[in-house]
Design an enzyme around this catalytic site. Structure first.
Site, PDB file in Angstrom:
ATOM      1  N   TYR A  80       0.825  -1.205   0.000  1.00 40.92           N
ATOM      2  CA  TYR A  80       0.000   0.000   0.000  1.00 40.92           C
ATOM      3  C   TYR A  80       0.856   1.250   0.000  1.00 40.92           C
ATOM      4  O   TYR A  80       1.905   1.298   0.659  1.00 40.92           O
ATOM      5  CB  TYR A  80      -0.882   0.041   1.252  1.00 40.92           C
ATOM      6  CG  TYR A  80      -2.068  -0.888   1.240  1.00 40.92           C
ATOM      7  CD1 TYR A  80      -3.269  -0.498   0.644  1.00 40.92           C
ATOM      8  CD2 TYR A  80      -2.003  -2.135   1.833  1.00 40.92           C
ATOM      9  CE1 TYR A  80      -4.373  -1.335   0.654  1.00 40.92           C
ATOM     10  CE2 TYR A  80      -3.115  -2.980   1.841  1.00 40.92           C
ATOM     11  CZ  TYR A  80      -4.288  -2.568   1.247  1.00 40.92           C
ATOM     12  OH  TYR A  80      -5.384  -3.398   1.261  1.00 40.92           O
TER      13      TYR A  80
ATOM     14  N   TYR B  74      -1.081 -10.032   0.533  1.00 44.57           N
ATOM     15  CA  TYR B  74       0.024  -9.574   1.387  1.00 44.57           C
ATOM     16  C   TYR B  74      -0.103 -10.194   2.774  1.00 44.57           C
ATOM     17  O   TYR B  74      -1.195 -10.572   3.201  1.00 44.57           O
ATOM     18  CB  TYR B  74       0.074  -8.042   1.469  1.00 44.57           C
ATOM     19  CG  TYR B  74      -1.195  -7.403   1.984  1.00 44.57           C
ATOM     20  CD1 TYR B  74      -1.447  -7.266   3.343  1.00 44.57           C
ATOM     21  CD2 TYR B  74      -2.137  -6.908   1.081  1.00 44.57           C
ATOM     22  CE1 TYR B  74      -2.605  -6.682   3.802  1.00 44.57           C
ATOM     23  CE2 TYR B  74      -3.317  -6.329   1.538  1.00 44.57           C
ATOM     24  CZ  TYR B  74      -3.533  -6.214   2.892  1.00 44.57           C
ATOM     25  OH  TYR B  74      -4.697  -5.644   3.346  1.00 44.57           O
TER      26      TYR B  74
ATOM     27  N   ARG C  55      -3.674 -11.923   3.480  1.00 47.23           N
ATOM     28  CA  ARG C  55      -4.959 -11.497   2.918  1.00 47.23           C
ATOM     29  C   ARG C  55      -5.076 -11.953   1.477  1.00 47.23           C
ATOM     30  O   ARG C  55      -4.120 -11.818   0.716  1.00 47.23           O
ATOM     31  CB  ARG C  55      -5.082  -9.959   2.926  1.00 47.23           C
ATOM     32  CG  ARG C  55      -5.149  -9.259   4.270  1.00 47.23           C
ATOM     33  CD  ARG C  55      -6.274  -9.698   5.181  1.00 47.23           C
ATOM     34  NE  ARG C  55      -7.565 -10.007   4.564  1.00 47.23           N
ATOM     35  CZ  ARG C  55      -8.483  -9.114   4.225  1.00 47.23           C
ATOM     36  NH1 ARG C  55      -8.290  -7.835   4.409  1.00 47.23           N
ATOM     37  NH2 ARG C  55      -9.637  -9.480   3.696  1.00 47.23           N
TER      38      ARG C  55
ATOM     39  N   HIS D 280      -7.676  -8.172  -2.713  1.00 46.28           N
ATOM     40  CA  HIS D 280      -8.976  -7.531  -2.496  1.00 46.28           C
ATOM     41  C   HIS D 280      -8.907  -6.049  -2.800  1.00 46.28           C
ATOM     42  O   HIS D 280      -7.832  -5.450  -2.780  1.00 46.28           O
ATOM     43  CB  HIS D 280      -9.441  -7.731  -1.049  1.00 46.28           C
ATOM     44  CG  HIS D 280      -8.522  -7.118  -0.033  1.00 46.28           C
ATOM     45  ND1 HIS D 280      -7.402  -7.755   0.425  1.00 46.28           N
ATOM     46  CD2 HIS D 280      -8.545  -5.909   0.588  1.00 46.28           C
ATOM     47  CE1 HIS D 280      -6.773  -6.976   1.297  1.00 46.28           C
ATOM     48  NE2 HIS D 280      -7.446  -5.851   1.410  1.00 46.28           N
TER      49      HIS D 280
ATOM     50  N   HIS E 223     -10.877  -2.531  -1.448  1.00 47.35           N
ATOM     51  CA  HIS E 223     -11.795  -1.953  -0.465  1.00 47.35           C
ATOM     52  C   HIS E 223     -12.794  -1.041  -1.178  1.00 47.35           C
ATOM     53  O   HIS E 223     -12.396  -0.243  -2.035  1.00 47.35           O
ATOM     54  CB  HIS E 223     -11.025  -1.124   0.563  1.00 47.35           C
ATOM     55  CG  HIS E 223     -10.058  -1.922   1.394  1.00 47.35           C
ATOM     56  ND1 HIS E 223     -10.397  -2.450   2.618  1.00 47.35           N
ATOM     57  CD2 HIS E 223      -8.773  -2.271   1.175  1.00 47.35           C
ATOM     58  CE1 HIS E 223      -9.353  -3.091   3.129  1.00 47.35           C
ATOM     59  NE2 HIS E 223      -8.342  -2.996   2.273  1.00 47.35           N
TER      60      HIS E 223
END
Lengths: 206, 249
Positions: free
Chosen positions: B111, B150, B160, B163, B165
């Protein structure tokens, strides 16, 4: 597993399931706090606009977890009426009534600049005391939490508020009252949100 | 000023079976962040059935295109995707003019956030956020690259699934929703404590976007279809006298 033979009316769709906003919610909803700029026009950073009527106030406080530790990755949004008790729309043109803020990465405190709302008519013709609707998400919160900020210096209106009257116990009711705090020229209200524990804030199911 | 009588639509109550519980012990962060008291149920007033309105001109022309809205010297690295679908309410009506905001990791699972220390590198041409308003049919689309999975600090080896959000403002405060979209066929979904916090299989399936070959752009981008349902308004009405504050005094 499901005890009911017809759990969901066939004509009604099921609401999409919620998931946590996670620790990096700022990227999508407040990129500047994540550490970068992408939009020319960030939405929701401020509720104040030129020519807005009413008493400017500052809402500030901490978000705390069940161990009393500050929640440093929370995001709050507020939804409120204008100074005359009107929600945004034709009657309150130019007023958005909505803003969002994040707790800071060091102390877990937030700050929102807004105006003090007027009273809004509730159900059955009963006036609600001035209040600000708050929606809170963070890592560890699976479905956004709803609460309301009322004002400790509106005792008369609070005493007859139809929503506050639903709350059992004086201690629980106190968790919804923002307290005026002297801070120079600014009109500051302090409102801490306790997610869990002895001073747990009242949260609503809407 | 005159006194008006206004009929106001309430929303269907949220069904707790549609959502994960606040306390989901396998998702460790929920342990200290889940309220222990029951939620206090509210009948809807104007505070819940109204909400902010957003306008197309507030958005930039590239806000929905994550392959270009942060591109500096070139395109981001990764699998080019279209993510699109319809937003409806529980009655099946289009949810028009809904502000959708998305955010995601880059192709490596990193991120662009000052708190993310994962060793996969930042992509200089990828920001990782986008936004759009649904049209009159409730339709939306984004362009992006496929996010990577990640690791995260939950149990020692939790990862995870890929995905994106999603945040939706809806037309009213009561419809506000944040969720995550997963990708068809991802084997990490089954073991993810966050995805599995949803205890109803059908509801979890609803978060898994399907590969949509008809919308795929040949020699350009794959497409995934992700439809979203927001709360619907009840057919029954209650009457609510709306006055101005001056009348009350």
């Amino acid at each position: 597993m499901n005890p009911f033979p017809f759990p969901h009316p066939p004509h009604m769709l099921r609401e999409t399931a919620s998931q946590t906003a996670g620790p990096y919610v700022h990227i999508g909803l407040a990129p500047q706090q994540a550490g970068f700029d992408v939009y020319r026009n960030p939405i929701g950073a401020s509720l104040l606009a030129d020519g807005l009527e009413g008493q400017p106030i500052v809402l500030s406080g901490l978000v705390l977890d069940g161990a009393g530790a500050p929640v440093r990755d929370a995001l709050l949004e507020i939804w409120q009426a204008d100074a005359h008790g009107r929600y945004a729309g034709p009657e309150a043109a130019g007023f958005r009534g909505w803003a969002r803020a994040c707790t800071d990465f060091d102390k877990g405190s937030y700050r929102i600049d807004t105006i003090k709302p007027g009273r809004v008519m509730g159900r059955d013709g009963r006036w609600m005391a001035p209040h600000i609707n708050v929606w809170l998400v963070a890592r560890g919160i699976n479905l956004g939490l709803h609460t309301r900020i009322y004002f400790a210096d509106e005792a008369e209106a609070n005493a007859v508020d139809p929503v506050l009257s639903l709350i059992d116990g004086e201690g629980r009711l106190q968790t919804l009252l923002a307290r005026p705090e002297g801070a120079g020229d600014e009109w500051v209200y302090r409102f801490d949100i306790h997610l869990q524990g002895e001073r747990e804030t009242v949260f609503f199911e809407l | 000023m005159s006194i008006r009588v206004q009929a106001v639509d309430e929303f269907y109550p949220r069904d707790p079976r549609d959502h994960p519980p606040a306390l989901a012990p396998d998702y460790k962060s929920s342990l200290l962040r889940a309220p222990r008291h029951a939620l206090v149920a509210l009948q809807h007033s104007l505070s819940e059935i109204t909400g902010p309105v957003f306008h197309g001109e507030e958005l930039g022309s590239l806000d929905h295109d994550l392959t270009r809205n942060y591109a500096r010297q070139g395109s981001p690295i990764g699998e080019r995707l279209i993510v699109h679908g319809f937003v409806r309410d529980q009655n099946g009506r289009p949810a028009a003019n809904t502000l959708m905001e998305i955010w995601q990791a880059n192709a490596g699972g990193r991120y662009r956030h000052r708190q993310d220390q994962y060793l996969a590198p930042i992509d200089p041409n990828f920001g990782g956020c986008g936004r759009a308003l649904t049209d009159e049919n409730g339709y939306y689309f984004f362009r992006t690259v496929k996010p990577g999975p990640y690791p995260w600090r939950n149990r020692a080896n939790d990862w995870r699934p890929a995905h994106i959000h999603f945040s939706l403002s809806g037309a009213a405060y009561a419809q506000r929703l944040i969720t995550q979209m997963y990708f068809e066929g991802d084997p990490l979904i089954a073991g993810c404590p966050i995805a599995r916090s949803i205890q109803d299989e059908e509801q979890l399936r609803g978060l898994i976007a399907q590969l949509d070959r008809r919308t795929t752009v040949p020699f350009d981008s794959l497409a995934y279809r992700f439809d979203i349902v927001l709360r619907g308004r009840r057919a029954t009405l209650f009457e609510n006298r709306v006055q101005t504050p001056q009348e009350a005094s």
